[in-house]
Design an enzyme around this catalytic site. Structure first.
Site, short mmCIF file in Angstrom:
data_model
loop_
_atom_site.label_atom_id
_atom_site.label_comp_id
_atom_site.label_asym_id
_atom_site.label_seq_id
_atom_site.Cartn_x
_atom_site.Cartn_y
_atom_site.Cartn_z
N HIS A 157 0.84 -1.21 0.00
CA HIS A 157 0.00 0.00 0.00
C HIS A 157 0.87 1.25 0.00
O HIS A 157 2.06 1.19 0.31
CB HIS A 157 -0.90 0.03 1.23
N LYS A 161 -0.54 4.71 4.64
CA LYS A 161 -1.43 3.76 5.34
C LYS A 161 -0.92 3.54 6.77
O LYS A 161 0.27 3.36 6.99
CB LYS A 161 -1.48 2.42 4.57
N1 LIG Z 1 -12.71 -1.42 3.09
C1 LIG Z 1 -12.21 -0.86 2.00
O1 LIG Z 1 -12.57 -1.20 0.84
C2 LIG Z 1 -11.22 0.25 2.16
C3 LIG Z 1 -10.85 0.63 3.41
N2 LIG Z 1 -10.02 1.70 3.61
C4 LIG Z 1 -9.81 2.08 4.98
O2 LIG Z 1 -10.51 3.32 5.22
C5 LIG Z 1 -9.85 4.05 6.24
C6 LIG Z 1 -9.57 5.47 5.75
O3 LIG Z 1 -8.63 5.43 4.71
P1 LIG Z 1 -8.18 6.76 3.96
O4 LIG Z 1 -9.36 7.46 3.38
O5 LIG Z 1 -7.07 6.38 3.07
O6 LIG Z 1 -7.61 7.60 5.20
P2 LIG Z 1 -7.58 9.18 5.42
O7 LIG Z 1 -6.70 9.41 6.60
O8 LIG Z 1 -7.26 9.86 4.14
O9 LIG Z 1 -9.10 9.54 5.79
C7 LIG Z 1 -9.71 9.32 7.03
C8 LIG Z 1 -10.51 10.56 7.36
O10 LIG Z 1 -11.33 10.32 8.49
C9 LIG Z 1 -11.23 11.46 9.33
N3 LIG Z 1 -11.60 11.16 10.70
C10 LIG Z 1 -10.90 10.50 11.65
N4 LIG Z 1 -11.59 10.49 12.81
C11 LIG Z 1 -12.75 11.14 12.59
C12 LIG Z 1 -13.87 11.49 13.39
N5 LIG Z 1 -13.95 11.13 14.69
N6 LIG Z 1 -14.88 12.19 12.83
C13 LIG Z 1 -14.85 12.55 11.55
N7 LIG Z 1 -13.79 12.28 10.72
C14 LIG Z 1 -12.76 11.58 11.25
C15 LIG Z 1 -9.78 11.89 9.19
O11 LIG Z 1 -9.59 13.19 9.67
P3 LIG Z 1 -8.14 13.59 10.30
O12 LIG Z 1 -7.17 13.45 9.18
O13 LIG Z 1 -8.37 15.00 10.77
O14 LIG Z 1 -7.89 12.59 11.41
C16 LIG Z 1 -9.60 11.75 7.69
O15 LIG Z 1 -10.03 12.89 7.00
C17 LIG Z 1 -8.60 3.24 6.61
O16 LIG Z 1 -8.91 2.43 7.72
C18 LIG Z 1 -8.38 2.38 5.37
O17 LIG Z 1 -7.66 1.21 5.61
C19 LIG Z 1 -9.49 2.39 2.57
C20 LIG Z 1 -9.79 2.02 1.28
C21 LIG Z 1 -10.68 0.92 0.97
O1 LIG Z 2 -5.73 2.07 3.42
C1 LIG Z 2 -5.97 1.81 2.21
O2 LIG Z 2 -5.64 2.56 1.31
C2 LIG Z 2 -6.69 0.57 1.91
N1 LIG Z 2 -7.16 -0.11 2.91
C3 LIG Z 2 -7.90 -1.30 2.84
C4 LIG Z 2 -7.14 -2.42 3.55
O3 LIG Z 2 -6.62 -2.19 4.65
O4 LIG Z 2 -7.10 -3.54 3.03
C5 LIG Z 2 -8.38 -1.64 1.46
C6 LIG Z 2 -7.49 -1.23 0.34
O5 LIG Z 2 -6.50 -2.18 0.14
C7 LIG Z 2 -6.93 0.17 0.51
#
Ligand SMILES: NC(=O)C1=CN([C@@H]2O[C@H](COP(=O)(O)OP(=O)(O)OC[C@H]3O[C@@H](n4cnc5c(N)ncnc54)[C@H](OP(=O)(O)O)[C@@H]3O)[C@@H](O)[C@H]2O)C=CC1
Ligand SMILES: O=C(O)C1=N[C@H](C(=O)O)C[C@H](O)C1
Length: 271
Positions: A157, A161
């Site tokens: 990744h 991450k």
């Molecule tokens: N299941 C799937 O298919 C996928 C899962 N993911 C997962 O999604 C999650 C997010 O990934 P990603 O978008 O890359 O991460 P980012 O850090 O870019 O985004 C997370 C966002 O959530 C915000 N946040 C955190 N705590 C709060 C809260 N209490 N209230 C409101 N907003 C909050 C953060 O704000 P701040 O930066 O201010 O903390 C940030 O803007 C990870 O756990 C990732 O592994 C990602 C892609 C695909």
């Molecule tokens: O954090 C990410 O970017 C992603 N998180 C998910 C994971 O933990 O598997 C899904 C995807 O691979 C992207």
């Protein structure tokens, strides 16, 4: 049926912005709220402008309560602490909660299960069709091959991450363990370093690489005597995950409370 009114929490994040864009492109769905952390520099901004789709009239705010009260569902790709908090609020509001957040521990999953007694919760470490199909294949292959095939899950990744192994790697490891009829918790080998000794028979190993802008790459390796089978998935764009999340939300509307997975949404549970 009326359009499904959806809230994006973590709306300024990588996935949050992609979710706002995907809602805009999805018939039957409309953005009704966008939430960020208190203190975020995104507060007060238009969620659509931030996502690059133009003004939507939905401003990013930090108080989820009044927003959830007017919604049918919430899309949540944030952090484990935030997700468990949002699951309680979504359960109180009886709205669909789609959870993509990874790094959830056993206690966090317990809180999602409690919330799922009152509302529909759909949780998956990966919302893409391809990965969930890959998991079904890994389950089958593991069930077919004997213990002379060692199982290793390798993932890569982007550099930002924060959790490892990825949620997807754990989902794939879990599928392989199910195929073998074993509990992953008793057989997982993580973070090898130094004089580790030989590989334990029957172990399922995990290796995590981090760097650059890689969206997400996963392989399940079955390494046997003189041959290897490698099942891989390469994600090229985050819209894979946001489209899966939208599909899950629309699927969950009107369903009875419970904790569901993408296997349920995609009809892969029996494969
Ligand atoms: N299941 C799937 O298919 C996928 C899962 N993911 C997962 O999604 C999650 C997010 O990934 P990603 O978008 O890359 O991460 P980012 O850090 O870019 O985004 C997370 C966002 O959530 C915000 N946040 C955190 N705590 C709060 C809260 N209490 N209230 C409101 N907003 C909050 C953060 O704000 P701040 O930066 O201010 O903390 C940030 O803007 C990870 O756990 C990732 O592994 C990602 C892609 C695909
Ligand atoms: O954090 C990410 O970017 C992603 N998180 C998910 C994971 O933990 O598997 C899904 C995807 O691979 C992207």
């Amino acid at each position: 049926m009326s359009e499904m009114r959806l809230v994006v929490v973590g709306a300024a994040g990588r996935m949050g912005r992609m979710l706002v864009k995907t809602i805009h492109e999805t018939p039957g769905a409309t953005l009704c709220g966008a939430i960020e952390n208190a203190g975020s520099i995104a507060l007060g901004q238009d969620a659509g402008l931030l996502a690059g789709i133009g003004e939507t009239g939905v401003k990013i705010v930090d108080d989820p309560l009044p927003v959830f009260a007017k919604a049918d569902g919430v899309l949540d790709f944030t952090s484990p602490d935030a997700t468990t908090h949002f699951s309680e609020l979504a359960a109180q509001a009886r709205i669909v909660h789609v959870v993509g957040t990874t790094g959830l521990g056993a206690a966090d999953m317990g809180r999602l299960e409690a919330a799922a007694r009152h509302a529909v919760v759909i949780q998956s470490g990966n919302m893409s069709l391809g990965v969930n199909l890959l998991a079904a294949l890994a389950r089958k292959v593991a069930a077919t091959l004997g213990e002379e095939f060692d199982i290793e899950v390798v993932e890569m990744h982007h550099r930002n991450k924060v959790d490892a192994p990825s949620g997807t790697a754990l989902l794939l490891g879990e599928a392989a363990a199910q195929g073998r009829g074993i509990a992953l918790a008793d057989h997982s080998e993580r973070g090898r370093d130094g004089i580790t000794g030989a590989r334990k028979p029957g172990a399922i190993g995990f290796a995590a690489l981090r760097g650059g802008t890689v969206v997400g790459e996963h392989s399940v390796v079955f390494a046997g005597p003189h041959e290897r089978i490698v099942l891989s998935h390469l994600a090229e764009d985050r819209s894979l995950f946001s489209r899966g999340a939208l599909r899950a939300a629309l699927w969950g509307r009107g369903r009875k409370p419970g904790l569901y997975s993408m296997d349920d949404v995609l009809g892969l549970a029996d494969i």
